[in-house]
Design an enzyme around this catalytic site. Structure first.
Site: not given
Lengths: 315, 315, 315
Positions: B53-54, B82, B103, B131
């Site tokens: 959504r974000t 890695k 994020r 957020h």
């Protein structure tokens, strides 16, 4: 450059390489001049094995030329899963895109695929085979930092399995270079690669087990990752990998203008304390992927639309 | 707004918030005026944990400004696998993009990452941390529906773990508000958050176990999801969650102009029968993510290109 | 075409079909005329089950109209995982996009979803239900190669489960066609589909177990894949599938201008030796997805912006 596809750096003459690097330098100097240049073109990404970095770099390059990108996504969700051949996949997708970028685990797959399509196809790695756009961005970085002629370069780490290294070493034989290869005995260059390099003109080849002897003479030190999975024994890995890592102390005997490169991602091969020195060129090297891939896409899309036009004139 | 990065809503003054919301309102009123504004810019998405959504909302915002988006994709297929550090990942990708959205599951990661890059970095959630773009779209929705001053708001549900709620509550202390927190005892606001809120200027804080007492006084009711996984016992969850769900009957005592919000996705917290009433603002709230993120990107990209120009003047 | 959504090919009259195909032909003849036509529009892709081919085709179509695309990504990483309903998902995403493409495993889901949104919704497959854009590109390919009237077509392979086949057969009843269905008895057309087809006007329906009888009369042979998983017994599958595969020998009795089609991906149904003959139209058919989907998006986005304008006039 008179090629339709870019499959291997071996196909590139010195003149071809210089054409790409010159174009990249022009673009780097003034990216806004090409910001809408391929506004109506679509680049198709066919990655049959994961490689986020290379994919993002191609995607960025195409978008910085004003173009669009479509992505086949993971093979898990694709027609390949249903048993489609690579030949069919590229023949379908060439109907969507003006150029294709292919990464595939099987050596030789890019050559095979290129025979089925009319749009330019760029090899972004075919197993143990080739990865020519990495080589071109390496050459661009070397040229910007140290020049490509009268160059003394050290290439260190895993020289046995690293396709990046083989391609670069081969491409450097087009220039007047001295190449030093530094690795543990078990990860030396394959004998056929050494033989191949010796056949070429302008290059001197030397192999070493230690960096110490050659470091003071180097213009460029190209470090690669020694992969844990190459060693059956964890202790053996730790011991050997440790000998091929560099930090500020290691570089004490280096020239002030030594350029340190790495294809990234790195793990422990280069200590973070080197990041802020003038030696560090590895982030710049990664960033150079953008102008170099922009240059390549520009040249190949241009060639191809010329070819289309020529075709129409003939009819 | 004189910031290079957006890490937490705590960094935003009342004036900063109003700058963003005013710009969002302008864009909302006439999106076509900015449709090509950042046509040659590229936004890089680095999502180390999933959040469709974000991600879609940022992607849409950038494209509605005429720009392009590149996506690191899932960490499964990335260099992170890695062993690459976050510092290296952002330093490579800042060479591709004009701004980054991050994020990451680890609290504090956005602050750390922002120290390594020159392009603007926007925090899209760092674990239990912040957020801030969610907070800004919440504020925008409240301002559009009820106004931000002389506001009485109820915030209900999981107040213990919800970072959305903490950020919003904190940001609202910039305005003249009365905040009522409604939750079961086991999901109350953490004591340090309550303490923090009390330290701020203009806000009254009250805690309740039931909605009944405060509902008639509310301008806005902000509902959040109570997560099943917080409860060891399924019956306990069912019983408690049931008490904090709302339907038409629950809202009988509410004011006619009560605005109901929810960060979505919802499960059973708000009965679908409320969707068609004038109370429902949760879809509008999700849609507001577009103008608010457009405004933020516009401001930060603008700041950054000003900074570039100033830099050049100095040389 | 006076529709807001495209859910099933059954909703399309002969006039509707011709409108889409005519527009596709115009676009195909001069794609550059529409290269910036929807430059400020965003298409949202909601694929609840994987389908790379269809997704890439829609994505390409939108980008060839100058527009942008946003992708919900896999459901693994989406709000759906948290228990969000399809109705909520489409109501949120319609705030991001100017049109939505939905693929969902559940039959009827596209119809349901379309009731919750104001932007045009295109069904890209709903389980055993419909896949109207595939039908339209099939019709376009038939019209370009053989014409849609006075057509004799053979449809061969898995006729029981193939939604592609049912949609195509139904759509062809709008034209003056003779349809021959060739399959093993266990994979015949469902009786209700046969009944449905017989109810329509202009078409003759015949069923066969072998291609031999009808091949010489065919203008078009449409081959579909017989899926291994339909057969409990591997030997049974091998035996039956083998009888419905075609190669140069099979086509000896065919007309010189027979057009061979396949929705792709193919496995062994069509021998590669046919690819280079004039019969082969299956890659062209896949490529036709682009102009046909461009035409559809163009028409629906246009309708919708007209509707918006009409709406405003009314207020």
């Amino acid at each position: 450059m008179r090629h339709d596809h870019l499959i291997t750096s071996k196909q590139l003459s010195r003149a071809d390489i210089e054409t790409v690097l010159d174009r990249a330098a022009e673009i780097d100097a003034d990216p806004s001049a090409v910001a809408d240049r391929h506004a109506n073109s679509v680049l198709g990404l066919l990655f049959f094995e994961p490689s986020t970095r290379t994919k993002m770099s191609f995607e960025t390059a195409m978008k910085r030329l004003g173009g669009s990108v479509i992505d086949m996504g993971s093979i898990e969700s694709s027609s390949v899963k249903k048993g489609e051949t690579l030949a069919d996949t590229v023949r379908v997708t060439e109907g969507y895109a003006d150029a294709l970028v292919l990464r595939h685990p099987k050596q030789g797959s890019a050559t095979m695929a290129s025979e089925f399509v009319d749009v330019p196809l760029l090899n972004a790695g075919d197993g143990a085979g080739h990865h020519p756009t990495q080589t071109l961005l390496d050459l661009y970085t070397i040229r910007e930092n140290a020049g490509l002629d009268d160059l003394t370069i050290g290439i260190m780490g895993d020289l046995k399995y690293g396709r990046t290294v083989h391609s670069l070493a081969y491409a450097l034989t087009n220039f007047d270079t001295r190449q030093h290869f530094i690795s543990p005995e078990s990860l030396q260059l394959p004998r056929e690669v050494v033989y191949d390099l010796h056949q070429q003109g302008n290059t001197q080849i030397r192999e070493h087990e230690s960096l110490d002897d050659v470091l003071p003479s180097l213009d460029v030190l190209y470090v690669t990752r020694i992969q844990r999975e190459r060693f059956p024994d964890e202790n053996e890995y730790q011991k050997i990998a440790g000998e091929y890592q560099i930090d500020l102390e290691t570089l004490e005997d280096a020239r002030d203008d030594l350029t340190v490169m790495h294809p990234l991602p790195r793990v422990d091969e280069i200590a973070p304390e080197i990041d802020d020195t003038d030696h560090a060129a590895y982030f710049e090297q990664a960033h150079n992927g953008i102008p170099v891939r922009m240059a390549l896409l520009d040249i190949l899309l241009e060639n191809n639309s010329d070819a289309d036009t020529r075709g129409e004139d003939d009819e």
